[in-house]
Design an enzyme around this catalytic site. Structure first.
Site, PDB file in Angstrom:
ATOM      1  N   CYS A   1       1.464   3.711  -3.599  1.00 52.69           N
ATOM      2  CA  CYS A   1       1.452   4.818  -2.640  1.00 52.69           C
ATOM      3  C   CYS A   1       0.016   5.128  -2.202  1.00 52.69           C
ATOM      4  O   CYS A   1      -0.557   4.330  -1.478  1.00 52.69           O
ATOM      5  CB  CYS A   1       2.198   6.014  -3.212  1.00 52.69           C
ATOM      6  SG  CYS A   1       2.944   7.003  -1.901  1.00 52.69           S
TER       7      CYS A   1
ATOM      8  N   GLU B   1       7.801   2.504 -10.009  1.00 51.56           N
ATOM      9  CA  GLU B   1       7.915   3.073 -11.370  1.00 51.56           C
ATOM     10  C   GLU B   1       9.147   3.964 -11.532  1.00 51.56           C
ATOM     11  O   GLU B   1       9.614   4.178 -12.637  1.00 51.56           O
ATOM     12  CB  GLU B   1       6.637   3.847 -11.730  1.00 51.56           C
ATOM     13  CG  GLU B   1       6.411   5.185 -11.033  1.00 51.56           C
ATOM     14  CD  GLU B   1       5.703   5.056  -9.680  1.00 51.56           C
ATOM     15  OE1 GLU B   1       5.756   3.966  -9.074  1.00 51.56           O
ATOM     16  OE2 GLU B   1       5.118   6.065  -9.218  1.00 51.56           O
TER      17      GLU B   1
ATOM     18  N   HIS C   1       7.353   3.738  -4.743  1.00 50.98           N
ATOM     19  CA  HIS C   1       7.093   3.945  -6.172  1.00 50.98           C
ATOM     20  C   HIS C   1       8.039   3.090  -7.026  1.00 50.98           C
ATOM     21  O   HIS C   1       9.106   3.557  -7.408  1.00 50.98           O
ATOM     22  CB  HIS C   1       7.321   5.419  -6.534  1.00 50.98           C
ATOM     23  CG  HIS C   1       6.326   6.338  -5.920  1.00 50.98           C
ATOM     24  ND1 HIS C   1       5.223   6.795  -6.605  1.00 50.98           N
ATOM     25  CD2 HIS C   1       6.263   6.887  -4.686  1.00 50.98           C
ATOM     26  CE1 HIS C   1       4.512   7.592  -5.809  1.00 50.98           C
ATOM     27  NE2 HIS C   1       5.131   7.657  -4.642  1.00 50.98           N
TER      28      HIS C   1
HETATM   29  N1  GLN Z   1      -0.931  11.395  -0.141  1.00 52.49           N
HETATM   30  C1  GLN Z   1      -0.310  10.222   0.350  1.00 52.49           C
HETATM   31  C2  GLN Z   1       0.756  10.533   1.404  1.00 52.49           C
HETATM   32  O1  GLN Z   1       1.224  11.634   1.483  1.00 52.49           O
HETATM   33  C3  GLN Z   1       0.275   9.397  -0.786  1.00 52.49           C
HETATM   34  C4  GLN Z   1       1.336  10.099  -1.573  1.00 52.49           C
HETATM   35  C5  GLN Z   1       1.611   9.455  -2.909  1.00 52.49           C
HETATM   36  O2  GLN Z   1       0.783   8.720  -3.431  1.00 52.49           O
HETATM   37  N2  GLN Z   1       2.742   9.784  -3.508  1.00 52.49           N
HETATM   38  O3  GLN Z   1       1.144   9.683   2.161  1.00 52.49           O
END
Ligand code: GLN
Length: 539
Positions: free
Chosen positions: A384, A512, A510
């Site tokens: 992410c 995970e 994600h």
């Molecule tokens: N802050 C970033 C976004 O909003 C990544 C979010 C995250 O890593 N869960 O796109």
């Protein structure tokens, strides 16, 4: 509503952090292994609608379900232990309960009644518990009540439990988890805190059927008898829960203590069969007998906090086990990484994971680490925000896009390589602006991602606002950073990888959140494999 569903409540006393989530997940695992259809629910007594708005310092990781609910991290344990999907209905907060009651009141649904904690709030709680059972006709719904008995804010939940036990008889059972502390000076285990905790529960009108005692030393029969006598339970329903080396030992420890059989006996359900937990035992054996080890640098901003990256750490355990490899995780504070410290900070690691996150803190450190692992061909996984940082790093240092950035951090950057999507901009309200939950991802053939997934279609869970900016896609491709996972419907880049690197992957989602004990995630399995190779190269 289903008539045959049995409801099991798990409450906690004496202290927080005794492991109600792990006990609930372990019991769920055992009942499932005996052939029952089980789900687990968490009731959280705080007033936030969900933990999405909570700082990880307050409450650890926020876990995201397939249907896009931002939930308590205990749901992660439920999914990892039971290999099931949970949903929004599995995590209810006081915020959700009150919001719904107040909305009904505004619509005039209470027909002029005074709206009160009892019966309106408690009815709403009971409704939400039974609604879950209705969803899939579960044999058992295990409901973990957050907090500790005696807390003001958990009172309505305990009251709902009291009412359900009164209304349902043996269709509803109560398990209370307490602490039996060892006083070194006296050389004894002490039962008084348990007695007091059970009394507090009894004062609220709830008699526990089973008392699970968390302890660091074995509990003798004499102590079990003493707790039984003071607390109105049978001695065999005083269950020892001794500190374990790993949370994954707990289902087997509970099996030994007959927790599942006692639950079946009390709820008058015949035992279907011996539990089928061979796979679990195999996993545990491999976990405890690794043949090799690797060290992963986890670069994030919540390094002192054990629970902040819970699902990532557990995914490493699952993937390490598949590779018969112990995974040591070194947490590195992103803020400490800069051009002068990076080499020293990363000197002992075989691979680097750059963590998800929000906001500016630590961003430059993450970018610096990525430059280092890219140039030094160290395996890298960016999740992410970690993937977004990989894109920013590549833009700045390979494409020479000066001060390229994400518009989350620098809205005025000349090169917004990570940007918010037009259709996301219109949505408002916390949580609402985010892309949340499972989305399909198409894996491009002849890529590392395809090697990993070995399929062209998968789905992964998301939690972010910003995306790879397609305006620059051709520049990236030409320079060697290629999109290897795409959301075709919205034309979004979901995976990037480097052509000239042994293992460099950034994922916008994600992985995970989807790794479980019996179903380790391919991205993590392959990442650990790459780390093992890297370690061998260093020899
Ligand atoms: N802050 C970033 C976004 O909003 C990544 C979010 C995250 O890593 N869960 O796109």
């Amino acid at each position: 509503m289903s008539t045959k569903t049995k409801y099991i409540f798990v409450t906690g006393g004496v202290s927080s952090s005794l492991g109600k989530g792990i006990i609930s997940a372990s019991l769920g695992k055992l009942l499932q292994a005996r052939g029952f259809n089980v789900t687990i629910q968490k009731l959280d007594p705080y007033i936030n609608i969900d933990p999405g708005t909570l700082n990880p310092y307050e409450h650890g990781e926020c876990f995201v379900t397939e249907d896009g609910a931002e939930t308590d991290l205990d749901l992660g344990h439920y999914e990892r232990f039971l290999n099931i999907h949970t949903s929004q209905a599995n995590n209810i907060t006081t915020g959700i309960i009150y919001k719904s009651v107040i909305e009904k009141e505004r619509k005039g649904e209470y027909l002029g009644q005074t709206v009160q904690v009892i019966p309106h709030i408690t009815d709403e709680i009971k409704y939400r518990i039974k609604l879950l059972a209705h969803k899939q006709n579960f044999d058992f719904v295990i409901t973990e009540i957050g907090g500790t008995v005696g807390d003001i804010e958990s009172l309505p939940y305990i009251e709902a439990l009291r009412q359900m036990r009164w209304e349902m008889g043996d269709d509803c059972i109560s398990i209370h988890l307490t602490l039996v502390p060892y006083l070194a000076a006296a050389g004894e285990l002490k039962t008084k805190p348990t007695q007091h905790s059970v009394k507090t529960l009894q004062e609220a009108g709830v008699q526990p059927d089973i008392i699970v005692c968390r302890t660091e030393k074995h509990i003798s029969e004499a102590i079990k008898n003493k707790i039984a006598r003071f607390c109105n339970v049978k001695a065999k329903d005083v269950i020892e829960s001794i500190d374990a080396k790993t949370i994954y030992d707990v289902p087997l420890l509970m099996l030994k203590e007959h927790l599942d059989l006692e639950v079946l006996r009390i709820s008058n359900i015949p035992c279907k069969r011996e539990p089928d937990i061979e796979k679990w035992k195999e996993f545990l054996f491999k976990l405890k007998h690794p043949k090799k080890s690797v060290t992963i640098g986890l670069i994030g901003k919540y390094t002192e906090l054990k629970d902040a990256y819970k699902s990532i750490v557990e995914s490493f355990i699952h993937a390490g086990t598949i590779n018969e490899c112990k995974v040591n995780v070194i947490r590195i504070s992103a803020e400490k990484v800069n051009d002068t410290t990076v080499k020293e900070l990363l000197k002992d690691v075989d691979a680097v994971l750059v963590a998800p996150g929000f906001g500016e803190r630590g961003i430059e450190g993450k970018i610096t680490s990525i430059k280092y692992v890219r140039e030094n061909k160290i395996p890298f996984l960016g999740i992410c925000l970690g993937m977004q940082c990989a894109v920013i790093e590549f833009a700045r240092n390979v494409l020479n896009f000066e001060n390229a950035h994400s518009t989350e951090i620098n809205p005025k950057t000349k090169f917004p390589v990570i940007d918010i999507m037009e259709n996301q901009k219109k949505i408002s309200g916390m949580g609402g602006t985010m892309r949340l939950g499972a989305y399909p991802c198409n894996i491009v053939k002849n890529t590392k991602a395809f090697e990993i997934y070995n399929t062209q279609a998968t789905t992964e869970r998301h939690r972010h606002r910003f995306e790879f900016n397609n305006k620059y896609l051709e520049d990236f491709k030409k320079a060697g950073m290629i999109p290897s996972g795409i959301n075709n419907k919205d034309n979004l880049v979901e995976i990037v990888e480097l052509k000239n690197h042994p293992w460099f992957i950034g994922v916008q989602f994600h992985p995970e959140y989807k790794s479980t004990v019996v179903n380790s995630h391919p991205v993590f399995i392959n990442f650990i494999r790459a780390a093992i190779k890297q370690k061998e190269l260093k020899k």
